[in-house]
Design a protein around this motif. Structure first.
Motif, PDB file in Angstrom:
ATOM      1  N   ASP A 120      79.532  43.615  65.510  1.00  0.00           N
ATOM      2  CA  ASP A 120      80.357  42.542  64.934  1.00  0.00           C
ATOM      3  C   ASP A 120      81.375  42.057  65.954  1.00  0.00           C
ATOM      4  OD1 ASP A 120      81.503  41.113  62.457  1.00  0.00           O
ATOM      5  OD2 ASP A 120      83.212  42.084  63.392  1.00  0.00           O
ATOM      6  N   GLY A 121      81.563  40.734  65.962  1.00  0.00           N
ATOM      7  CA  GLY A 121      82.536  40.157  66.897  1.00  0.00           C
ATOM      8  C   GLY A 121      81.923  39.933  68.266  1.00  0.00           C
ATOM      9  N   SER A 122      80.570  39.857  68.293  1.00  0.00           N
ATOM     10  CA  SER A 122      79.886  39.858  69.593  1.00  0.00           C
ATOM     11  C   SER A 122      80.235  38.640  70.445  1.00  0.00           C
ATOM     12  CB  SER A 122      78.369  39.934  69.398  1.00  0.00           C
ATOM     13  OG  SER A 122      77.966  38.927  68.504  1.00  0.00           O
ATOM     14  N   ILE A 212      95.022  36.286  60.044  1.00  0.00           N
ATOM     15  CA  ILE A 212      94.228  35.198  59.475  1.00  0.00           C
ATOM     16  C   ILE A 212      94.057  34.140  60.555  1.00  0.00           C
ATOM     17  CG2 ILE A 212      96.278  33.993  58.585  1.00  0.00           C
ATOM     18  CD1 ILE A 212      94.565  33.207  56.123  1.00  0.00           C
ATOM     19  N   ASN A 213      92.945  33.431  60.550  1.00  0.00           N
ATOM     20  CA  ASN A 213      92.726  32.383  61.549  1.00  0.00           C
ATOM     21  C   ASN A 213      93.435  31.108  61.090  1.00  0.00           C
ATOM     22  OD1 ASN A 213      91.903  30.339  63.208  1.00  0.00           O
ATOM     23  ND2 ASN A 213      89.741  30.988  63.282  1.00  0.00           N
ATOM     24  N   GLU A 214      94.664  30.930  61.528  1.00  0.00           N
ATOM     25  CA  GLU A 214      95.484  29.815  61.063  1.00  0.00           C
ATOM     26  C   GLU A 214      94.975  28.465  61.549  1.00  0.00           C
ATOM     27  OE1 GLU A 214      99.469  32.466  61.280  1.00  0.00           O
ATOM     28  OE2 GLU A 214      99.761  30.451  60.473  1.00  0.00           O
ATOM     29  N   ILE A 263      97.800  43.037  56.467  1.00  0.00           N
ATOM     30  CA  ILE A 263      96.770  42.431  55.609  1.00  0.00           C
ATOM     31  C   ILE A 263      95.873  41.547  56.454  1.00  0.00           C
ATOM     32  CG2 ILE A 263      98.276  40.466  54.977  1.00  0.00           C
ATOM     33  CD1 ILE A 263      96.871  40.529  52.195  1.00  0.00           C
ATOM     34  N   PHE A 264      94.573  41.665  56.191  1.00  0.00           N
ATOM     35  CA  PHE A 264      93.569  40.805  56.828  1.00  0.00           C
ATOM     36  C   PHE A 264      93.041  39.841  55.765  1.00  0.00           C
ATOM     37  CE2 PHE A 264      90.348  39.674  59.905  1.00  0.00           C
ATOM     38  CZ  PHE A 264      89.328  39.177  59.097  1.00  0.00           C
ATOM     39  N   ILE A 265      93.027  38.571  56.104  1.00  0.00           N
ATOM     40  CA  ILE A 265      92.557  37.560  55.136  1.00  0.00           C
ATOM     41  C   ILE A 265      91.526  36.662  55.790  1.00  0.00           C
ATOM     42  CG2 ILE A 265      93.226  35.607  53.666  1.00  0.00           C
ATOM     43  CD1 ILE A 265      96.049  36.763  53.533  1.00  0.00           C
TER      44      ILE A 265
HETATM   45  P1  P6P Z   1      86.704  33.102  63.019  1.00  0.00           P
HETATM   46  C1  P6P Z   1      83.208  37.643  64.227  1.00  0.00           C
HETATM   47  O1  P6P Z   1      82.341  36.534  64.425  1.00  0.00           O
HETATM   48  C2  P6P Z   1      83.502  37.710  62.728  1.00  0.00           C
HETATM   49  O2  P6P Z   1      82.322  37.883  62.019  1.00  0.00           O
HETATM   50  C3  P6P Z   1      84.487  38.836  62.443  1.00  0.00           C
HETATM   51  O3  P6P Z   1      84.365  39.898  63.319  1.00  0.00           O
HETATM   52  C4  P6P Z   1      85.827  38.145  62.567  1.00  0.00           C
HETATM   53  O4  P6P Z   1      86.820  38.724  61.739  1.00  0.00           O
HETATM   54  C5  P6P Z   1      85.520  36.709  62.135  1.00  0.00           C
HETATM   55  O5  P6P Z   1      84.120  36.507  62.314  1.00  0.00           O
HETATM   56  C6  P6P Z   1      86.269  35.706  62.966  1.00  0.00           C
HETATM   57  O6  P6P Z   1      85.928  34.416  62.469  1.00  0.00           O
HETATM   58  O7  P6P Z   1      86.161  32.001  62.170  1.00  0.00           O
HETATM   59  O8  P6P Z   1      88.188  33.352  62.775  1.00  0.00           O
HETATM   60  O9  P6P Z   1      86.377  33.021  64.478  1.00  0.00           O
END
Ligand code: P6P
Length: 337
Positions: A120-122, A212-214, A263-265
């Motif tokens: 994950d996160g590759s 969070i991805n703002e 917290i992760f959102i």
């Molecule tokens: P975004 C990585 O692609 C992933 O699946 C997670 O590991 C991560 O939290 C998320 O997507 C990141 O997504 O849209 O913020 O780049």
């Protein structure tokens, strides 16, 4: 325990098994193979910059995401390791459209099904940012000796018998639970063993980190926007403003928040109405760990491990971490939607 006593993953697994006189050792054997596969993947992740294993494999996975060569390497090695252990009758992976059936005599008698996001996160591989493997284990519902079916995989997270992740970071850690608390093992490359480094990982009920991805702010639900504003307001009595920390690698973000509080959102957005993260092999295993740490994990309206799955790769909104922080965002969601 003196400073020289080391408990390896395999020793710990056997110690845990000994607490259950009726245990037959199948799950222990399975977890041992997870550890072995993790070491193999770690070896390649650690040298990804040195050999031609970086970059794209030239194809895309079932998610339509560009497959990195390490994605495929990790997927293949976990599949091979778990097939050879004989305890798993089938595997579901983010990298494969349907589940992979092990239809030989040994595996058909496997009691478990295994779900995973092998790497994950590759997308962070090429920029040397931490990445992770996430896994979830269930007892099969189909009869031993029969072929596994989709129903073996479409079980709510509450039915998990084990779950965990491997974080390939500044050090490589394996964190897992079988429902008896969370345990963290740090890989010692000098002896090639995962060594117990974190007993009974608990997460603080309050934290001051929000992840969070703002960049998606304008697409967030109103309640999430209000919560972000709450995090940014100054209030010494609640240790605000919080710090915003977002790596963009789920395992890395979750692991930091687990240890420090936070917290992760990843909510639903206008462009991703069901959220982005996968219920079965990302959110449920992480939720198992977080609940074992006394935290909370929801999809907004509901405890995420109680969601009845309907498809292998279904997505879900995800709110997870320190219990009081999850409660607070739920308050905003209930008022503002
Ligand atoms: P975004 C990585 O692609 C992933 O699946 C997670 O590991 C991560 O939290 C998320 O997507 C990141 O997504 O849209 O913020 O780049």
């Amino acid at each position: 325990m003196n400073q020289f006593e080391v408990t390896t993953l395999n020793e710990f697994i056997l110690e845990q098994q000994a607490q259950f006189p009726n245990a037959e050792g199948d799950l222990s054997h399975l977890l041992h193979h997870v550890g072995t596969a993790a070491k193999i993947v770690n070896r390649e992740v650690n040298k990804a910059g040195l050999v031609d294993i970086l970059g794209n494999a030239g194809n895309t996975n079932v998610q339509g995401e560009e497959q990195k060569k390490l994605d495929i390497f990790a997927n293949d090695h976990f599949i091979n390791a778990l097939h050879s252990c004989g305890e798993v009758c089938a595997i579901a992976s983010e990298e494969n459209e349907s589940f992979i059936l092990f239809d030989d005599d040994m595996a058909r008698n496997g009691k478990y099904v295994f779900l995973m996001d092998p790497l994950d996160g590759s997308s962070n591989i090429d920029v040397n940012v931490s990445i992770g493997t996430i896994f979830s284990i269930y007892k099969r519902k189909s009869a031993i000796g029969e072929q596994a079916t989709m129903d073996d995989f479409l079980q709510p997270g509450t039915q998990q018998v084990a779950a965990g992740y491997i974080l390939y970071g500044s050090s490589t850690m394996l964190v897992y639970t079988t429902g008896q608390g969370n345990y963290g093992f740090t890989l010692d490359p000098s002896i090639g063993e995962f060594c117990l480094s974190h007993r009974q990982i608990q997460t603080p009920e309050n934290g001051n980190i929000y992840s969070i991805n703002e960049g998606n702010y304008l697409k967030f639900p109103a309640g999430v926007k209000q919560y972000i504003k709450y995090c940014q307001e100054k209030d010494a009595s609640t240790n605000r403003p919080y710090s915003s920390r977002y790596i963009g690698s789920l395992v890395a973000d979750v692991h930091r928040n687990l240890l420090k509080g936070g917290i992760f959102i990843y909510p639903e957005t206008e462009s991703a109405p069901k959220g982005k993260l996968r219920l079965l092999y990302e959110c449920n295993p992480i939720a198992f760990i977080i609940e074992q740490a006394e935290g909370q994990a929801t999809c907004g309206p509901q405890r995420i491990m109680e969601v009845e799955p309907t498809s292998l790769h279904q997505r879900t909104p995800f709110y997870a971490g320190s219990s009081n922080m999850v409660n607070k965002v739920e308050e905003f969601l209930s008022v503002f939607g």
